[in-house]
Design an enzyme around this catalytic site. Structure first.
Site, PDB file in Angstrom:
ATOM      1  NE  ARG A 265      -4.246  -1.255  -0.272  1.00  0.00           N
ATOM      2  CZ  ARG A 265      -4.307  -2.168  -1.233  1.00  0.00           C
ATOM      3  NH1 ARG A 265      -3.270  -2.366  -2.031  1.00  0.00           N
ATOM      4  NH2 ARG A 265      -5.397  -2.898  -1.401  1.00  0.00           N
ATOM      5  CD  GLU A 294      -3.165   3.640  -5.697  1.00  0.00           C
ATOM      6  OE1 GLU A 294      -4.189   3.014  -6.057  1.00  0.00           O
ATOM      7  OE2 GLU A 294      -2.123   3.078  -5.313  1.00  0.00           O
ATOM      8  CG  HIS A 313      -3.249  -0.198  -7.380  1.00  0.00           C
ATOM      9  ND1 HIS A 313      -3.606   0.384  -6.187  1.00  0.00           N
ATOM     10  CD2 HIS A 313      -3.262  -1.536  -7.129  1.00  0.00           C
ATOM     11  CE1 HIS A 313      -3.834  -0.536  -5.273  1.00  0.00           C
ATOM     12  NE2 HIS A 313      -3.627  -1.717  -5.823  1.00  0.00           N
TER      13      HIS A 313
END
Length: 352
Positions: A265, A294, A313
């Site tokens: 993370r 994000e 991601h």
């Protein structure tokens, strides 16, 4: 409640292809899997559980969708992958007993919903942890290799059509790598790096022995060890305990030129401290699949630093992800109906 004596009403609250709905029904016939595909957004790519953002329900469709999720014993997915929608559903549906979350690190979504103690006690939450281990471990190894083989310099010289003198590259087989977090992903990373000949140091808050890990340290001692390592791979979840674990103090202590890879993370790394370390050479290269916020802000220096690889991601995504989550859910449904412990249950104190 006698789970074995009842059927389970599962409402599909996130996009799920019809063939996988049928797979779940085959694997656990005691499920009544309810889905209204026209109320779910179309997927833009595999495992696009949020669906196309341009999809908007009419007021009538929204009311129908809410009535559907409010009738569920179990939800397959957080409605619209939205913590606010989860909070609404948990309050409206007093019979909701379990929610399957699509993300491996779904504890953060549960925390963001701000559920009360009674709701957290009543509703079990499970994640897709384990499904993404292989792809993320491969990306982590790729990042370690990219740092060892000076990928930024190679790309810069190629773009400039510049043929220089030769230089030495590092061998991963001779490197020491710190793997922060020895959960499912961290264990796969450690196994792959160990198979390549690297020395692996892992972090854990518990006294564990992990195949492929040469030494286990407590996270509190990371700053004492980073000076020994050639690369750092973090696979840690985003919790209060891990927030900015890799900050200014750690980056002051690293071996100059260290490679940093993050597949856990984004909040685990203090991005301002990392940027400073990338700019002055303490960190030689960073491969980042996750970020504190994000999408990554267009103004972030991380986009333009020549020694950074930005991945949006996407490292966990593979064509088998949806099927693997469906199979995991079906196995957990069997466990739930038989009164057995669920796999990947979220800790609703630490939220991971």
């Amino acid at each position: 409640m006698n789970h074995a004596a009842k059927r389970l009403r599962v409402v599909v609250a996130t996009p799920l292809p019809e063939e996988l709905c049928a797979l779940i029904e085959r694997l656990e016939p005691r499920i009544d899997l309810v889905r209204e595909q026209e109320l779910l957004p179309p997927m833009r790519h595999p495992a696009d559980f949020a669906g196309d953002p341009s999809f908007i329900r009419t007021p009538e469709q929204q009311a129908a969708f809410e009535a559907l999720v409010d009738s569920a014993d179990v939800l397959y997915g957080i409605p619209d992958v939205d913590p606010k929608a989860l909070a609404r559903t948990a309050a409206a549906n007093g019979g909701l007993q379990w929610v399957q979350i699509m993300a491996a690190g779904g504890g953060g979504q549960v925390k963001a919903a701000g559920l009360d103690d009674g709701q957290l006690e009543r509703i079990a939450f499970t994640t897709s942890a384990g499904v993404h281990g292989g792809p993320l471990a491969e990306f982590a190894v790729f990042g370690v290799f990219a740092g060892a083989k000076t990928l930024p310099r190679l790309l810069a010289q190629q773009r400039a059509h510049e043929w220089t003198g030769r230089w030495t590259m590092s061998q991963v087989s001779e490197q020491t790598v710190l793997v922060a977090g020895l959960g499912g992903i961290g264990r796969e990373v450690a196994a792959k790096l160990s198979a390549l000949g690297a020395t692996v140091i892992g972090t854990s808050r518990h006294d564990v022995t992990v195949p492929g890990v040469d030494r286990v340290i407590h996270p509190d001692t990371i700053v004492d060890v980073v000076g020994e390592v050639d690369a750092i791979v973090t696979t840690l979840p985003g919790t209060a305990a891990t927030e900015r674990l890799f900050g200014e103090e750690v980056f002051r202590a690293v071996k100059p030129g260290v490679t940093v890879v993050n597949v856990g993370r984004g909040t685990v790394i203090d991005e301002d401290a990392l940027i400073a370390a990338l700019q002055d050479g303490r960190v030689g290269f960073a491969a980042l699949d996750v970020f504190a916020t994000e999408p990554l802000d267009a103004a972030s220096p991380l986009w333009d630093l020549p020694n950074v690889l930005v991945s949006p991601h996407t490292a966990a995504l593979n064509s088998a992800e949806e099927r693997l989550i469906a199979e995991l859910f079906a196995d957990n449904a069997t466990r739930f109906l038989d009164g057995r412990e669920l796999r990947n249950r979220v800790d609703t104190i630490e939220f991971y």
